[in-house]
Design a protein around this motif. Sequence first.
Motif, mmCIF file in Angstrom:
data_model
loop_
_atom_site.group_PDB
_atom_site.id
_atom_site.type_symbol
_atom_site.label_atom_id
_atom_site.label_comp_id
_atom_site.label_asym_id
_atom_site.label_seq_id
_atom_site.Cartn_x
_atom_site.Cartn_y
_atom_site.Cartn_z
ATOM 1 N N PHE A 551 0.833 -1.200 0.000
ATOM 2 C CA PHE A 551 0.000 0.000 0.000
ATOM 3 C C PHE A 551 0.875 1.260 0.000
ATOM 4 O O PHE A 551 0.604 2.218 -0.736
ATOM 5 C CB PHE A 551 -0.920 -0.016 1.224
ATOM 6 C CG PHE A 551 -1.722 1.242 1.408
ATOM 7 C CD1 PHE A 551 -2.561 1.720 0.419
ATOM 8 C CD2 PHE A 551 -1.623 1.969 2.595
ATOM 9 C CE1 PHE A 551 -3.299 2.881 0.589
ATOM 10 C CE2 PHE A 551 -2.357 3.127 2.785
ATOM 11 C CZ PHE A 551 -3.188 3.593 1.772
ATOM 12 N N ARG A 554 2.185 1.857 -3.484
ATOM 13 C CA ARG A 554 1.173 2.409 -4.393
ATOM 14 C C ARG A 554 0.946 3.900 -4.122
ATOM 15 O O ARG A 554 0.777 4.701 -5.051
ATOM 16 C CB ARG A 554 -0.136 1.633 -4.254
ATOM 17 C CG ARG A 554 -0.092 0.273 -4.933
ATOM 18 C CD ARG A 554 -1.480 -0.359 -5.038
ATOM 19 N NE ARG A 554 -1.976 -0.795 -3.740
ATOM 20 C CZ ARG A 554 -3.159 -0.482 -3.241
ATOM 21 N NH1 ARG A 554 -3.981 0.287 -3.947
ATOM 22 N NH2 ARG A 554 -3.540 -0.922 -2.063
ATOM 23 N N LEU A 555 0.966 4.268 -2.830
ATOM 24 C CA LEU A 555 0.804 5.683 -2.488
ATOM 25 C C LEU A 555 1.988 6.508 -2.985
ATOM 26 O O LEU A 555 1.822 7.632 -3.479
ATOM 27 C CB LEU A 555 0.668 5.845 -0.973
ATOM 28 C CG LEU A 555 -0.707 5.671 -0.337
ATOM 29 C CD1 LEU A 555 -0.608 5.929 1.164
ATOM 30 C CD2 LEU A 555 -1.736 6.616 -0.954
ATOM 31 N N ILE A 564 -5.488 11.823 -6.820
ATOM 32 C CA ILE A 564 -5.371 10.374 -7.025
ATOM 33 C C ILE A 564 -4.907 9.698 -5.732
ATOM 34 O O ILE A 564 -5.387 8.620 -5.365
ATOM 35 C CB ILE A 564 -4.406 10.062 -8.188
ATOM 36 C CG1 ILE A 564 -4.975 10.595 -9.505
ATOM 37 C CG2 ILE A 564 -4.142 8.567 -8.285
ATOM 38 C CD1 ILE A 564 -4.063 10.403 -10.704
ATOM 39 N N CYS A 565 -3.986 10.336 -5.052
ATOM 40 C CA CYS A 565 -3.470 9.802 -3.783
ATOM 41 C C CYS A 565 -4.610 9.647 -2.777
ATOM 42 O O CYS A 565 -4.712 8.638 -2.079
ATOM 43 C CB CYS A 565 -2.385 10.724 -3.240
ATOM 44 S SG CYS A 565 -1.497 10.062 -1.819
ATOM 45 N N GLU A 567 -7.834 9.360 -3.479
ATOM 46 C CA GLU A 567 -8.743 8.305 -3.929
ATOM 47 C C GLU A 567 -8.205 6.930 -3.540
ATOM 48 O O GLU A 567 -8.952 6.042 -3.109
ATOM 49 C CB GLU A 567 -8.924 8.385 -5.447
ATOM 50 C CG GLU A 567 -9.760 9.572 -5.901
ATOM 51 C CD GLU A 567 -9.863 9.653 -7.413
ATOM 52 O OE1 GLU A 567 -9.280 8.762 -8.098
ATOM 53 O OE2 GLU A 567 -10.493 10.590 -7.932
ATOM 54 N N LEU A 568 -6.905 6.760 -3.703
ATOM 55 C CA LEU A 568 -6.268 5.486 -3.359
ATOM 56 C C LEU A 568 -6.370 5.213 -1.858
ATOM 57 O O LEU A 568 -6.669 4.093 -1.431
ATOM 58 C CB LEU A 568 -4.799 5.523 -3.803
ATOM 59 C CG LEU A 568 -3.996 4.230 -3.616
ATOM 60 C CD1 LEU A 568 -4.611 3.100 -4.426
ATOM 61 C CD2 LEU A 568 -2.539 4.464 -4.045
ATOM 62 N N GLU A 572 -8.496 2.228 0.192
ATOM 63 C CA GLU A 572 -7.918 1.340 1.207
ATOM 64 C C GLU A 572 -8.780 1.322 2.470
ATOM 65 O O GLU A 572 -9.019 0.268 3.072
ATOM 66 C CB GLU A 572 -6.491 1.790 1.538
ATOM 67 C CG GLU A 572 -5.784 0.968 2.603
ATOM 68 C CD GLU A 572 -5.442 -0.432 2.131
ATOM 69 O OE1 GLU A 572 -4.981 -1.239 2.972
ATOM 70 O OE2 GLU A 572 -5.630 -0.746 0.934
#
Length: 618
Positions: A551, A554-555, A564-565, A567-568, A572
């Motif tokens: 995770f 991905r961040l 986008i960060c 939203e991710l 989670e």
Amino acid sequence: MSRLLERLKTDILVADGAMGTLLYADGLEACHEYYNISHPEKIISIHRAYIAAGADVIQTNTYAAKRHRLKGFGYDHKVEEINREAVALARQAAGDDLFVLGTIGASRGLKQCDLTLDEIVSETVEQAKILLETRQIDGLLLETYYDLDELIAALKALRPLTDLPIITNMALYEAGITESGRPLVEAFSHLVMLGADIVGLNCHLGPYHMIQSFKQVPLFAQSYLSAYPNASLLSFSNDDEKGHYSFSQNADYFERCAKLFVEEGVRLIGGCCGTTPDHIKALKRGIRGLKPIEKKVTLPPADPEEPIFETEKKESLVDKVKREVTIIAEIDPPKTLAIDKFVEGVKALDKKEIAAITLADNSLARTRICNLSMASLMKEEVETPFLLHIACRDHNMIGLQSRLLGMDILGFDHVLAITGDPSKIGDFPGATSVYDATSFKLLNLIKQLNQGKGYSGASLKKATHFTVAAAFNPNVKNLSRTSRLIDKKVAAGADYFITQPVFNAKTIVGLKEVTQNYEQPFFIGIMPITSYNNAVFLHNEVPGIELSEEFLARLEKVKDDKEICQELALAESKRLIDSALESFNGIYLITPFMRYDLTADLIDYIHEKSMTIQEKRA
């Protein structure tokens, strides 16, 4: 029959006064009991001063000579030496004619004791055996027991060990009633049945209130009465830089009170905090020519006032979460007087149909506006109930009860009881952490208030109706070993649990295994992450928090694109919510940095999920 009890059949005996008062006057502010080894001449001189004043009975300097009490000073390895030396000094001063009592003090009281009752009894037995093995004492004196359960347990354990007299002296916060609210006569009667040879009172109360307490106590056929009052109420003087505490110099008053104690049937009279050889000399003068009374008319104990309960029982969070998916959401009170953003956030959450809005009590020891004040300010503008945290760190026992009673008056009946992070980690690291109580004791206090009784045992004339949560941290190395902690909080009175934020699904699976046999519901804490830097901080600097490397990776890839960060990160949080809802009905959303929009998004998601869950269950 023992020599002491034989004397008490026909005579009134005078006991000694305070040891600690004289040691403090001598400049000692550390471990009194270690003076048995380091300064034996001072201890024996105090014993002799009381004997010269007329004491027939003296006690060993062993009040706090149990292992756990000595451990606080680093002397637990000397528990046997300290107790044996205390007996030797007292017997040397008393000779063969006077009486020596081996003193054992209570463990439970205003200050929190983290030992279980079994552990307390074990240490009490250990100390008693050391005192008895000297064969130089005439009895055991158990004193300053506020908690009747502790005294009963100690007496049951010690009675089979010796035929010597056992004296059980309770301490009261309120005249005539125990800490648990039982009439004093009931407590004494129970102790007598269990084999106490002398039952009585010591400490906290001065002569006046102690005499009033004895007015309801009859003469027992198989036991005698004892009284060791304080000199007076404690006063504080700030006429120097440090300030100091002191008691009234009222020895002559004790002479007048001695006769009143005798009239209530007391046969062993001494002194507790603040008393000196002058007080004992006055008691000796006061009993001159008096004999024990054989008959007594008692006043009936005051009927405990039945608390007034509300006839209409409202549904609690516990009822709701047992039936359906339930959301509570936290938003921190503001740090400054610019409260517009906070007000806006509370109103936004109120529109989302959740079960409660929780307000922390200076979380992480960071100063914020009082949560009770903010809840009171917003109460008329929102429909959602407030759940208020209350931290032991910032309130002594007076403040805790006062605050809880105030919350009840204002209609806030949902509470999270926490010990609180220590002050040294917050924004005022020099501030004092109070910790009169931990969360366990606070849970007990709240349940006692729900019975209509205050901490002192006195009636409140109306019962509170709190539903109380306990905090639980699942972010530990071995989650399977936390059952003992949960058991302790359940025993203390927890109705349900709220967890610290969880950041990986494995912890939720482990939490299911640990909690599946408990009736008390668990609300799983979920806190949305706001940025890559926020995630890195949590992962590396907050103890117990561990995010997955996958995770974090991905961040990191999208860290420069805030949208986008975010939203991710929200995805989670929703994944964790999915995992939690497989086993738990309760979700506790923690709003980060006043980002109530993130919390609102997750509330909407949970509502959608809960509809699906209900359809499947139907």
